[in-house]
Enzyme design. Structure first.
Site, PDB file in Angstrom:
ATOM      1  N   LYS A 189       0.850  -1.201   0.000  1.00 59.90           N
ATOM      2  CA  LYS A 189       0.000   0.000   0.000  1.00 59.90           C
ATOM      3  C   LYS A 189       0.883   1.248   0.000  1.00 59.90           C
ATOM      4  O   LYS A 189       0.642   2.206  -0.737  1.00 59.90           O
ATOM      5  CB  LYS A 189      -0.902   0.001   1.249  1.00 59.90           C
ATOM      6  CG  LYS A 189      -1.946  -1.096   1.219  1.00 59.90           C
ATOM      7  CD  LYS A 189      -2.610  -1.317   2.564  1.00 59.90           C
ATOM      8  CE  LYS A 189      -3.479  -2.575   2.502  1.00 59.90           C
ATOM      9  NZ  LYS A 189      -3.973  -3.031   3.786  1.00 59.90           N
ATOM     10  N   GLN A 210      -5.807  -2.167   9.790  1.00 64.56           N
ATOM     11  CA  GLN A 210      -5.255  -3.395   9.206  1.00 64.56           C
ATOM     12  C   GLN A 210      -5.691  -4.603  10.036  1.00 64.56           C
ATOM     13  O   GLN A 210      -5.444  -4.672  11.240  1.00 64.56           O
ATOM     14  CB  GLN A 210      -3.713  -3.295   9.170  1.00 64.56           C
ATOM     15  CG  GLN A 210      -3.038  -4.442   8.461  1.00 64.56           C
ATOM     16  CD  GLN A 210      -3.301  -4.445   6.955  1.00 64.56           C
ATOM     17  OE1 GLN A 210      -3.199  -3.423   6.290  1.00 64.56           O
ATOM     18  NE2 GLN A 210      -3.649  -5.591   6.411  1.00 64.56           N
ATOM     19  N   ASP A 264     -11.509   1.307   2.852  1.00 68.84           N
ATOM     20  CA  ASP A 264     -11.696  -0.150   2.728  1.00 68.84           C
ATOM     21  C   ASP A 264     -13.116  -0.469   2.262  1.00 68.84           C
ATOM     22  O   ASP A 264     -13.383  -1.587   1.813  1.00 68.84           O
ATOM     23  CB  ASP A 264     -11.478  -0.824   4.097  1.00 68.84           C
ATOM     24  CG  ASP A 264     -10.081  -1.406   4.225  1.00 68.84           C
ATOM     25  OD1 ASP A 264      -9.518  -1.825   3.193  1.00 68.84           O
ATOM     26  OD2 ASP A 264      -9.563  -1.445   5.356  1.00 68.84           O
TER      27      ASP A 264
END
Ligand SMILES: NC(=O)c1ccc[n+]([C@@H]2O[C@H](COP(=O)([O-])OP(=O)(O)OC[C@H]3O[C@@H](n4cnc5c(N)ncnc54)[C@H](OP(=O)(O)O)[C@@H]3O)[C@@H](O)[C@H]2O)c1
Length: 299
Positions: free
Chosen positions: A64, A108, A131
Site C-alpha cells: 500500500k 489493518q 476499505d
C-alpha cells in the site's frame, strides 16, 4: 483416426489475467488526479492503523505504501502495541477521523482478540473509509448501486475491474463465487448482481460444488485453501474464466485457491497468484483514497 489422436492431444492453455498492465494504466490516471488535488492545496494522505507486527500484515502494508508513493500520495503507518486498550485504540482512530490532513484510514486486520469488543468496520467515518467496510458504504451495494466511484470494498472492486480490463462482460453471465465472507464473497455477489450477472454464492455447506463450477461462465474462488480448485471443477466445453482471490502460504510460497497450472488445460482464462487480484485490491484502495480526497475537498 489420425485427426482423433491429434484432437485428443490438444492441451488448452489458458490466458493469464495478470494485473500488471491494468495497474500500470490506472496508476497514470491516479497520479494525474493526485497532482490535480495537490494543485488545489490537498495532498491526499492515507493512514494505516496496525496492532502488533504480523508479518503478513506488514507485507500488505508495504504494498500500500509503495503504490501511495508511486502516485504521489502521503502514507503514514500508526503501529500500536498488541496490548493497547480498546479505549486508547478508539482514541487513535477518532484522532485520524478528525484530522483534516488524513483522507483515508485503514484498520489493518487482524487486530488482537481483545479489540474484538469494538465494532471495527464502523469506527472509521464513512467519508474516510477507503476499505469500504462501513455500513453506510456497503448499504449502497444493497440498494443496487453500480457506481464504481463509490467507496466500495476493494477486493470485489478489484475482481470486477480485472474482468473489465480483459474484456469479459458480466451482464447475463452465470457467475459462481466460492466463499461467502464479509470482505469478499458477499459484497462481490451484490456488486455482480447489480451489474446484471446471475450470481450463485457457494460455501462450505454447498452440496456438489462441482455441479455449480462446471456450469459457470465465470468462477471466483475466495476460500482460503491452497490449490483447492483443480481441473475436475471445470468443463472444458464451457470455456470458463477463473478469478483466484486466494492468498495462501504453501511451503513458503504464496499460492492461490486455484491450481493454476492444472486448470489451465481446461479453462479459457485464469488470474495468477501472485500478480492477480492482490495488486488489483491495492489499486482499488488507492483509487478509493483519491476519490475520498476529491469528495472531502468539495465539502
Ligand atoms: N487477493 C486479495 O486481495 C485478498 C483479499 C481478501 C482475502 N484474500 C484471500 O482470499 C481467501 C479467502 O479469504 P476470506 O477472508 O474471504 O475467507 P474466509 O473469511 O475465511 O471465508 C472463506 C469462505 O470459504 C468458504 N469455504 C471454506 N471451505 C470451503 C469448501 N470446502 N467449499 C466451499 N466453500 C468453502 C467458507 O464457507 P463457510 O462460510 O460455510 O464457512 C467461507 O465462506 C484467503 O486466501 C484470503 O487470504 C485475498
Amino acid at each position: 483416426m489420425a485427426w482423433g489422436i491429434y484432437i485428443n492431444c490438444i492441451i488448452m492453455t489458458a490466458r493469464i489475467l495478470s494485473a500488471k498492465p491494468c495497474v500500470e494504466e490506472v496508476k497514470l490516471e491516479l497520479k494525474k488526479r493526485c497532482e490535480s488535488l495537490k494543485a488545489r492545496g490537498c495532498h491526499p494522505a492515507m493512514s494505516v492503523v496496525l496492532v502488533g507486527d504480523n508479518p503478513a500484515s506488514l507485507s500488505y502494508i508495504r504494498n500500500k505504501k509503495k503504490l501511495c508513493e508511486e502516485i504521489g500520495a502521503k502514507f503514514t503507518l500508526h503501529q500500536l502495541l498488541p496490548g493497547i486498550s480498546p479505549d486508547d485504540f478508539l482514541k487513535v482512530v477518532q484522532g485520524l477521523n478528525n484530522d483534516p490532513g488524513t483522507h483515508g484510514i485503514i484498520i489493518q486486520l487482524p487486530v488482537t482478540d481483545h479489540l474484538a469488543v469494538l465494532d471495527l468496520p464502523q469506527l472509521v467515518i464513512p467519508s474516510k473509509d477507503i476499505d469500504g467496510f462501513h455500513g453506510e458504504n456497503t448499504r449502497k451495494l444493497f440498494e443496487g448501486s453500480t457506481d464504481m466511484k463509490l467507496l466500495l470494498p476493494c477486493t470485489p472492486k478489484g475482481v470486477v475491474n480485472l474482468l473489465k480490463y480483459y474484456g469479459y462482460p458480466v451482464e447475463g453471465k452465470n457467475i459462481v463465487i466460492v466463499g461467502r465472507s464479509l470482505i469478499v464473497g458477499k459484497p462481490l455477489s451484490l456488486l455482480l448482481t447489480n451489474l446484471n450477472a446471475t450470481v450463485t454464492l457457494t460455501h462450505s455447506k454447498t452440496k456438489d460444488l462441482k455441479h455449480f463450477t462446471r456450469n459457470a461462465d465465470i468462477v471466483v474462488a475466495a476460500i482460503g485453501k491452497a490449490h483447492f480448485l483443480d481441473k475436475t471443477f471445470f468443463d472444458s466445453a464451457k470455456k470458463t474464466v477463473v478469478i483466484d482471490v486466494g492468498m495462501n502460504s504453501q511451503n513458503g510460497k504464496l499460492v492461490g485457491d486455484v491450481h493454476t497450472q492444472d486448470v489451465s488445460e481446461v479453462v479459457s482464462a485464469v488470474s495468477p497468484v501472485p500478480g492477480g487480484v492482490g495488486p488489483m485490491t491495492v489499486l482499488s484502495l488507492i483509487e478509493n483514497l483519491i476519490t475520498a480526497a476529491e469528495k472531502q475537498i468539495k465539502g
